[in-house]
Design an enzyme around this catalytic site. Sequence first.
Site, PDB file in Angstrom:
ATOM      1  N   SER A 142      -7.200 -51.047 -33.765  1.00  0.00           N
ATOM      2  CA  SER A 142      -6.766 -52.217 -32.912  1.00  0.00           C
ATOM      3  C   SER A 142      -8.325 -53.572 -32.659  1.00  0.00           C
ATOM      4  CB  SER A 142      -6.595 -51.637 -31.680  1.00  0.00           C
ATOM      5  OG  SER A 142      -7.931 -50.627 -31.281  1.00  0.00           O
ATOM      6  N   TYR A 196     -22.985 -55.733 -47.613  1.00  0.00           N
ATOM      7  CA  TYR A 196     -21.672 -56.207 -47.912  1.00  0.00           C
ATOM      8  C   TYR A 196     -22.329 -57.383 -46.413  1.00  0.00           C
ATOM      9  CZ  TYR A 196     -20.849 -52.594 -44.576  1.00  0.00           C
ATOM     10  OH  TYR A 196     -20.610 -52.208 -43.143  1.00  0.00           O
ATOM     11  N   GLY A 239     -31.227 -48.607 -31.311  1.00  0.00           N
ATOM     12  CA  GLY A 239     -31.228 -46.937 -31.652  1.00  0.00           C
ATOM     13  C   GLY A 239     -31.947 -46.522 -32.586  1.00  0.00           C
ATOM     14  N   ARG A 282     -24.115 -54.509 -25.992  1.00  0.00           N
ATOM     15  CA  ARG A 282     -23.287 -55.045 -25.345  1.00  0.00           C
ATOM     16  C   ARG A 282     -23.324 -55.656 -23.860  1.00  0.00           C
ATOM     17  NH1 ARG A 282     -18.462 -50.548 -27.838  1.00  0.00           N
ATOM     18  NH2 ARG A 282     -20.342 -49.273 -26.708  1.00  0.00           N
ATOM     19  N   LEU A 313     -32.013 -42.729 -38.250  1.00  0.00           N
ATOM     20  CA  LEU A 313     -33.027 -44.294 -39.463  1.00  0.00           C
ATOM     21  C   LEU A 313     -33.962 -44.925 -38.146  1.00  0.00           C
ATOM     22  CD1 LEU A 313     -31.214 -46.503 -42.246  1.00  0.00           C
ATOM     23  CD2 LEU A 313     -32.156 -44.030 -42.560  1.00  0.00           C
TER      24      LEU A 313
HETATM   25  C1  HXC Z   1      -9.681 -46.876 -35.893  1.00  0.00           C
HETATM   26  C2  HXC Z   1     -11.221 -46.564 -34.631  1.00  0.00           C
HETATM   27  C3  HXC Z   1     -11.810 -45.594 -35.244  1.00  0.00           C
HETATM   28  C4  HXC Z   1     -11.675 -45.281 -36.690  1.00  0.00           C
HETATM   29  C5  HXC Z   1     -12.566 -46.071 -33.004  1.00  0.00           C
HETATM   30  N1  HXC Z   1     -11.578 -46.655 -33.168  1.00  0.00           N
HETATM   31  N2  HXC Z   1     -13.475 -45.103 -34.230  1.00  0.00           N
HETATM   32  N3  HXC Z   1     -10.149 -47.233 -34.577  1.00  0.00           N
HETATM   33  N4  HXC Z   1     -10.777 -46.033 -36.789  1.00  0.00           N
HETATM   34  N5  HXC Z   1     -12.511 -44.761 -36.922  1.00  0.00           N
HETATM   35  C6  HXC Z   1     -11.057 -47.403 -31.711  1.00  0.00           C
HETATM   36  C7  HXC Z   1     -10.907 -46.825 -30.942  1.00  0.00           C
HETATM   37  O1  HXC Z   1      -9.754 -46.164 -31.484  1.00  0.00           O
HETATM   38  C8  HXC Z   1     -11.179 -47.438 -29.589  1.00  0.00           C
HETATM   39  O2  HXC Z   1      -9.630 -48.578 -30.201  1.00  0.00           O
HETATM   40  C9  HXC Z   1     -11.876 -48.385 -30.158  1.00  0.00           C
HETATM   41  O3  HXC Z   1     -12.599 -48.248 -31.130  1.00  0.00           O
HETATM   42  C10 HXC Z   1     -13.642 -48.187 -29.152  1.00  0.00           C
HETATM   43  O4  HXC Z   1     -13.594 -46.684 -29.667  1.00  0.00           O
HETATM   44  P1  HXC Z   1     -14.370 -46.257 -28.767  1.00  0.00           P
HETATM   45  O5  HXC Z   1     -14.354 -44.602 -28.996  1.00  0.00           O
HETATM   46  O6  HXC Z   1     -14.010 -46.057 -27.334  1.00  0.00           O
HETATM   47  O7  HXC Z   1     -15.436 -47.172 -28.453  1.00  0.00           O
HETATM   48  P2  HXC Z   1     -17.479 -46.716 -28.329  1.00  0.00           P
HETATM   49  O8  HXC Z   1     -17.815 -45.669 -27.834  1.00  0.00           O
HETATM   50  O9  HXC Z   1     -18.157 -48.069 -28.351  1.00  0.00           O
HETATM   51  O10 HXC Z   1     -17.759 -46.751 -30.439  1.00  0.00           O
HETATM   52  C11 HXC Z   1     -18.024 -47.946 -30.439  1.00  0.00           C
HETATM   53  C12 HXC Z   1     -17.549 -47.570 -32.033  1.00  0.00           C
HETATM   54  C13 HXC Z   1     -18.794 -45.913 -32.720  1.00  0.00           C
HETATM   55  C14 HXC Z   1     -18.496 -48.113 -32.861  1.00  0.00           C
HETATM   56  C15 HXC Z   1     -16.501 -46.961 -32.551  1.00  0.00           C
HETATM   57  O11 HXC Z   1     -18.189 -45.852 -34.149  1.00  0.00           O
HETATM   58  C16 HXC Z   1     -20.203 -45.729 -32.195  1.00  0.00           C
HETATM   59  O12 HXC Z   1     -20.857 -45.915 -30.827  1.00  0.00           O
HETATM   60  N6  HXC Z   1     -20.534 -45.992 -33.215  1.00  0.00           N
HETATM   61  C17 HXC Z   1     -22.272 -45.882 -32.921  1.00  0.00           C
HETATM   62  C18 HXC Z   1     -22.572 -45.148 -34.357  1.00  0.00           C
HETATM   63  C19 HXC Z   1     -22.464 -45.651 -35.540  1.00  0.00           C
HETATM   64  O13 HXC Z   1     -21.017 -45.978 -35.684  1.00  0.00           O
HETATM   65  N7  HXC Z   1     -23.665 -45.803 -36.720  1.00  0.00           N
HETATM   66  C20 HXC Z   1     -23.224 -45.735 -37.885  1.00  0.00           C
HETATM   67  C21 HXC Z   1     -23.695 -47.112 -38.800  1.00  0.00           C
HETATM   68  S1  HXC Z   1     -24.053 -47.213 -40.186  1.00  0.00           S
HETATM   69  P3  HXC Z   1      -8.486 -47.973 -28.817  1.00  0.00           P
HETATM   70  O14 HXC Z   1      -7.650 -49.867 -29.303  1.00  0.00           O
HETATM   71  O15 HXC Z   1      -7.157 -46.780 -29.460  1.00  0.00           O
HETATM   72  O16 HXC Z   1      -9.385 -48.487 -27.722  1.00  0.00           O
HETATM   73  C22 HXC Z   1     -23.827 -48.559 -40.605  1.00  0.00           C
HETATM   74  C23 HXC Z   1     -24.525 -48.352 -42.172  1.00  0.00           C
HETATM   75  C24 HXC Z   1     -23.263 -49.623 -43.115  1.00  0.00           C
HETATM   76  O17 HXC Z   1     -23.403 -49.875 -39.994  1.00  0.00           O
HETATM   77  C25 HXC Z   1     -24.251 -49.580 -44.310  1.00  0.00           C
HETATM   78  C26 HXC Z   1     -23.987 -48.542 -44.955  1.00  0.00           C
HETATM   79  C27 HXC Z   1     -23.737 -47.838 -46.254  1.00  0.00           C
END
Ligand code: HXC
Length: 280
Positions: free
Chosen positions: A106, A148, A16, A69, A21
């Site tokens: 899900s 957490y 990433g 993954r 970051l």
């Molecule tokens: C509920 C959700 C959702 C949401 C996605 N899904 N977003 N469900 N609420 N907000 C569900 C989708 O409906 C789908 O299920 C499944 O998750 C997969 O989603 P996709 O979009 O097809 O997958 P993908 O493209 O691989 O996305 C992965 C992801 C996405 C994790 C969901 O957010 C992502 O790519 N994030 C990467 C960057 C990121 O999140 N960075 C932040 C990290 S910060 P269904 O059943 O509908 O198929 C961090 C720091 C924490 O961790 C500490 C803070 C202080």
Amino acid sequence: MFVSDLLAGKRYLITGGGTGLGKMMTRKVCELGGSVSICGRREHVLVETADELNEEFGPRVTWFTLDIRDPEAVDAVVDAVWDEAPIDGLINNAAGNFLARTETISHRALDAVLNIVAHGSAYMTLACGKKWIANDRPGNVLSIITTYAWTGSAYVLPSAMGKAAILAMTRSLAVEWGPKGIRLNAISPGPFPTEGAWERLVPTKKLADVWEQRNPLGRTGKHEELMNLVAYLLSDQSGYINGDNITIDGGEWLAGAGQFNFANILTDEEWDKITPKKKD
Ligand code: HXC
């Protein structure tokens, strides 16, 4: 804060590393004389970051598209990076997360996050560890987790489970691989706002305001504060730190934990009323 050649001759692999970051860490390594290979899912951000930093610092950054993954893809990319030149350290920075009521998500949503955070970080760590062991070279793994990982947290269950897994991996392998010259540590940052994460995790002003108000230091973290800690843990100067997790959150998690911390709602007048008067 550091001598400018702190990381000279060192080579890091940052997951990433093209955005947020991860990009800042890549820049910090370049500033301190090291080189980096960045990987991530989106080619255009990798290219942009590599171009920008290579222009500024000379040829220091290479990139590989990778979804962590996929374990076979992870092995292939680690092979390719190693073929360019051996890797001295890995930063498990890539993560996935979203804010949701857990009963609404899900199993695919659960898997999407856990496969990135827990499995992906483990695939990367194993791939690098095998290289270090096979080549009899020291290694350094730094994983970005969060507080957490041990407190748990409502509304981010998959991420909390995944970060806890990384903490367990860090502590387990620190002991198992320490004798082979490989050390593993984690950093638990509090709120260090970045566009991508904050869009997902702090989508309203009401939530954003609370982040600052509830922190004992009354503010979010400055990126430079986090980057300095990253640089220290990547460098050989921190060579005796192994298996630890360093929190950098302004005291945030402790503020939520101490049983009487909530007494900060009292005013000075109220404190005066309940404080016994000194006898003359
Ligand atoms: C509920 C959700 C959702 C949401 C996605 N899904 N977003 N469900 N609420 N907000 C569900 C989708 O409906 C789908 O299920 C499944 O998750 C997969 O989603 P996709 O979009 O097809 O997958 P993908 O493209 O691989 O996305 C992965 C992801 C996405 C994790 C969901 O957010 C992502 O790519 N994030 C990467 C960057 C990121 O999140 N960075 C932040 C990290 S910060 P269904 O059943 O509908 O198929 C961090 C720091 C924490 O961790 C500490 C803070 C202080």
